[in-house]
Design a protein around this motif. Sequence first.
Motif, PDB file in Angstrom:
ATOM      1  N   TYR A  13     -13.714   7.701  -6.491  1.00  0.00           N
ATOM      2  CA  TYR A  13     -14.968   7.041  -6.783  1.00  0.00           C
ATOM      3  C   TYR A  13     -15.659   8.262  -7.468  1.00  0.00           C
ATOM      4  CZ  TYR A  13     -13.821   3.466  -3.387  1.00  0.00           C
ATOM      5  OH  TYR A  13     -13.227   2.268  -2.706  1.00  0.00           O
ATOM      6  N   VAL A  20      -8.648   9.085  -3.681  1.00  0.00           N
ATOM      7  CA  VAL A  20      -8.467   8.371  -2.457  1.00  0.00           C
ATOM      8  C   VAL A  20      -7.390   7.492  -2.316  1.00  0.00           C
ATOM      9  CG1 VAL A  20     -11.054   8.553  -1.585  1.00  0.00           C
ATOM     10  CG2 VAL A  20     -10.203   6.498  -2.736  1.00  0.00           C
ATOM     11  N   PRO A  39      -4.509   5.005   9.181  1.00  0.00           N
ATOM     12  CA  PRO A  39      -5.860   5.147  10.128  1.00  0.00           C
ATOM     13  C   PRO A  39      -6.961   4.959   8.866  1.00  0.00           C
ATOM     14  CG  PRO A  39      -4.463   7.213   9.506  1.00  0.00           C
ATOM     15  CD  PRO A  39      -3.548   6.238   8.957  1.00  0.00           C
ATOM     16  N   SER A  40      -7.961   4.890   9.681  1.00  0.00           N
ATOM     17  CA  SER A  40      -9.396   4.883   9.064  1.00  0.00           C
ATOM     18  C   SER A  40      -9.538   5.802   7.722  1.00  0.00           C
ATOM     19  CB  SER A  40     -10.589   4.972   9.896  1.00  0.00           C
ATOM     20  OG  SER A  40     -11.639   5.002   9.175  1.00  0.00           O
ATOM     21  N   GLY A  41      -9.743   5.113   6.643  1.00  0.00           N
ATOM     22  CA  GLY A  41     -10.039   6.252   5.453  1.00  0.00           C
ATOM     23  C   GLY A  41      -9.028   6.380   4.667  1.00  0.00           C
ATOM     24  N   CYS A  42      -7.656   5.794   4.955  1.00  0.00           N
ATOM     25  CA  CYS A  42      -6.518   6.219   4.182  1.00  0.00           C
ATOM     26  C   CYS A  42      -6.336   5.446   2.761  1.00  0.00           C
ATOM     27  CB  CYS A  42      -5.336   5.837   4.979  1.00  0.00           C
ATOM     28  SG  CYS A  42      -4.907   4.158   5.155  1.00  0.00           S
ATOM     29  N   GLY A  43      -7.064   4.747   2.717  1.00  0.00           N
ATOM     30  CA  GLY A  43      -7.361   3.995   1.200  1.00  0.00           C
ATOM     31  C   GLY A  43      -6.811   2.614   1.148  1.00  0.00           C
ATOM     32  N   LYS A  44      -6.963   2.058   2.256  1.00  0.00           N
ATOM     33  CA  LYS A  44      -6.182   0.615   2.313  1.00  0.00           C
ATOM     34  C   LYS A  44      -7.213  -0.440   1.816  1.00  0.00           C
ATOM     35  CE  LYS A  44      -6.616   0.320   7.033  1.00  0.00           C
ATOM     36  NZ  LYS A  44      -7.097   1.863   7.118  1.00  0.00           N
ATOM     37  N   SER A  45      -8.379  -0.534   2.128  1.00  0.00           N
ATOM     38  CA  SER A  45      -9.471  -1.163   1.262  1.00  0.00           C
ATOM     39  C   SER A  45      -9.536  -1.170  -0.098  1.00  0.00           C
ATOM     40  CB  SER A  45     -10.820  -1.292   2.295  1.00  0.00           C
ATOM     41  OG  SER A  45     -10.669  -1.603   3.603  1.00  0.00           O
ATOM     42  N   THR A  46      -9.652   0.066  -0.467  1.00  0.00           N
ATOM     43  CA  THR A  46     -10.044   0.638  -1.801  1.00  0.00           C
ATOM     44  C   THR A  46      -8.531  -0.070  -2.530  1.00  0.00           C
ATOM     45  OG1 THR A  46     -10.750   2.557  -1.047  1.00  0.00           O
ATOM     46  CG2 THR A  46     -10.012   2.545  -3.351  1.00  0.00           C
ATOM     47  N   GLU A 161      -8.630  -6.667   7.169  1.00  0.00           N
ATOM     48  CA  GLU A 161      -9.146  -6.834   8.653  1.00  0.00           C
ATOM     49  C   GLU A 161      -9.909  -8.046   9.154  1.00  0.00           C
ATOM     50  OE1 GLU A 161      -9.228  -3.508  10.914  1.00  0.00           O
ATOM     51  OE2 GLU A 161      -8.930  -2.137   8.946  1.00  0.00           O
ATOM     52  N   HIS A 194      -5.706  -1.580  10.495  1.00  0.00           N
ATOM     53  CA  HIS A 194      -5.368  -0.334  11.194  1.00  0.00           C
ATOM     54  C   HIS A 194      -4.654  -0.178  12.431  1.00  0.00           C
ATOM     55  CE1 HIS A 194      -9.230  -1.281  12.937  1.00  0.00           C
ATOM     56  NE2 HIS A 194      -8.616  -0.782  13.895  1.00  0.00           N
TER      57      HIS A 194
HETATM   58  N1  LIG Z   1     -17.625   3.100  -2.560  1.00  0.00           N
HETATM   59  C1  LIG Z   1     -17.476   4.392  -2.191  1.00  0.00           C
HETATM   60  N2  LIG Z   1     -17.599   5.456  -2.758  1.00  0.00           N
HETATM   61  C2  LIG Z   1     -17.357   6.616  -2.273  1.00  0.00           C
HETATM   62  N3  LIG Z   1     -16.393   6.760  -1.536  1.00  0.00           N
HETATM   63  C3  LIG Z   1     -15.755   5.784  -0.992  1.00  0.00           C
HETATM   64  C4  LIG Z   1     -16.086   4.425  -1.160  1.00  0.00           C
HETATM   65  N4  LIG Z   1     -15.554   3.426  -0.575  1.00  0.00           N
HETATM   66  C5  LIG Z   1     -14.584   4.152   0.196  1.00  0.00           C
HETATM   67  N5  LIG Z   1     -14.751   5.551  -0.300  1.00  0.00           N
HETATM   68  C6  LIG Z   1     -13.896   6.596   0.342  1.00  0.00           C
HETATM   69  O1  LIG Z   1     -12.612   6.192   0.088  1.00  0.00           O
HETATM   70  C7  LIG Z   1     -11.772   6.734   0.977  1.00  0.00           C
HETATM   71  C8  LIG Z   1     -10.844   5.453   1.296  1.00  0.00           C
HETATM   72  O2  LIG Z   1     -11.636   4.494   1.823  1.00  0.00           O
HETATM   73  P1  LIG Z   1     -11.069   2.806   2.400  1.00  0.00           P
HETATM   74  O3  LIG Z   1     -12.303   2.080   2.515  1.00  0.00           O
HETATM   75  O4  LIG Z   1     -10.278   2.552   1.206  1.00  0.00           O
HETATM   76  O5  LIG Z   1     -10.315   3.381   3.730  1.00  0.00           O
HETATM   77  P2  LIG Z   1      -9.580   2.360   4.617  1.00  0.00           P
HETATM   78  O6  LIG Z   1      -8.299   2.798   4.727  1.00  0.00           O
HETATM   79  O7  LIG Z   1      -9.902   0.959   4.418  1.00  0.00           O
HETATM   80  O8  LIG Z   1     -10.285   2.855   6.051  1.00  0.00           O
HETATM   81  P3  LIG Z   1     -10.888   1.580   7.212  1.00  0.00           P
HETATM   82  O9  LIG Z   1      -9.631   1.419   8.077  1.00  0.00           O
HETATM   83  O10 LIG Z   1     -11.791   2.511   7.919  1.00  0.00           O
HETATM   84  O11 LIG Z   1     -11.445   0.314   6.773  1.00  0.00           O
HETATM   85  C9  LIG Z   1     -12.446   7.246   2.268  1.00  0.00           C
HETATM   86  O12 LIG Z   1     -12.549   8.426   2.373  1.00  0.00           O
HETATM   87  C10 LIG Z   1     -13.884   6.473   2.144  1.00  0.00           C
HETATM   88  O13 LIG Z   1     -14.908   7.484   2.651  1.00  0.00           O
END
Ligand SMILES: Nc1ncnc2c1ncn2[C@@H]1O[C@H](COP(=O)(O)OP(=O)(O)OP(=O)(O)O)[C@@H](O)[C@H]1O
Length: 373
Positions: A13, A20, A39-46, A161, A194
């Motif tokens: 980002y 990420v 786990p939270s923040g591992c990049g799934k949603s991205t 989710e 997650h």
């Molecule tokens: N718009 C954004 N700008 C900057 N960093 C971001 C943005 N969206 C996500 N991140 C960062 O990218 C990383 C991955 O985020 P992501 O949302 O993909 O995680 P996740 O696996 O879906 O977690 P969760 O289970 O908490 O939903 C995290 O470190 C998050 O802080």
Amino acid sequence: MAGVSLRHLHKSYGKNGPLVVKDVNLDIEDGEFMVFVGPSGCGKSTTLRMVAGLERVSQGEIYIGDELVNNVPPKKRDIAMVFQNYALYPNMSVFENMAFGLRLRKTEKHLIDTSVKQNARTLEIEHLLERKPRQLSGGQRQRVALGRAIVRHPKVFLMDEPLSNLDARLRVQMRTEIVELHRRLETTMIYVTHDQTEAMTMGTRICIMKDGVIQQVGAPEDVYMRPANMFVANFIGSPPINFIEGRLLPGKDGGLVFDTARFRLPISPEKSKTLLAQGYLEKTVVLGIRAEYVHREEDVPGLAPPTDAPIRGDVHFSELVGADRFIHVKVGDDKLVMRAAAYDRMPDGTKVTLALNPKFMLFFNRDTQQVIA
Ligand SMILES: Nc1ncnc2c1ncn2[C@@H]1O[C@H](COP(=O)(O)OP(=O)(O)OP(=O)(O)O)[C@@H](O)[C@H]1O
Ligand SMILES: [Mg+2]
């Protein structure tokens, strides 16, 4: 319908933000139910949002079917997405909510009618079509959100989710419903959670991520029985797998023995062979064993080969979890969890001698944390 391929996918980002998502490579087959878990923040949603076209790809390629979609806008990707907060339009009825996407696409009115009604029947919300979202329960709202996605017959469903706002019982019910829905529609599904239980029960395959990196991809039983590394072994399964450090010493008949300060366990001939061939003699490794392969010795005579130093410990505490009882046994500084039947009461302080099923022992390299296979 179409499969989805991710090729050397990277995401950061901002200009100089950290990566990420790192070099994600994955082929999701047409009609498959793929779950991203981690786990939270591992990049799934991205990752999911890049497939949807809601986030720009920093590097790499995304294909839907044979089409490279990196520069295709979300609307033209023929995907439907269901989010955690499914954001129904509050002033529209259930019918209008479901019809909205079709109206935008200028679908003919009678086709909209048929499709909404048919799908509402599938989801058992036909009787709710005139209501507003605020007049629905959480589970009903969730079903409307699903309905809104499926009326369009997209090539791919993306779900992030979608069940996390529901209470435990409803989650379990909706899990089954989504799996059944997928069976019926046979549309490619990418589902993010997650929750490892959700992943294990829903996915035809699951993709386990950590810090933006895929750790392992496989069928649920694969990743459970043959985890690629300690992270996967620990993340998948409840209670978590037991880990114990020990040294590999020469044993009888050319085999190896797993040696700790407290106990020594002969290792099966096949496993010994593998470990020896890879140079682990006299090395410290991590033994992983799941709770269902830990027994009281007296209950499984002959299962584990004899040893001059068995695993002796004390019951520390036990937890009743449905039909199972998780019994935490202290063995010196180590702790082992044993899965027993709920009726199998072992009061705290009970002295037990444990036997590990040698067939299901896993060994990990202590430094790389990778499985030794
Ligand atoms: N718009 C954004 N700008 C900057 N960093 C971001 C943005 N969206 C996500 N991140 C960062 O990218 C990383 C991955 O985020 P992501 O949302 O993909 O995680 P996740 O696996 O879906 O977690 P969760 O289970 O908490 O939903 C995290 O470190 C998050 O802080
Ligand atoms: Mg997320």
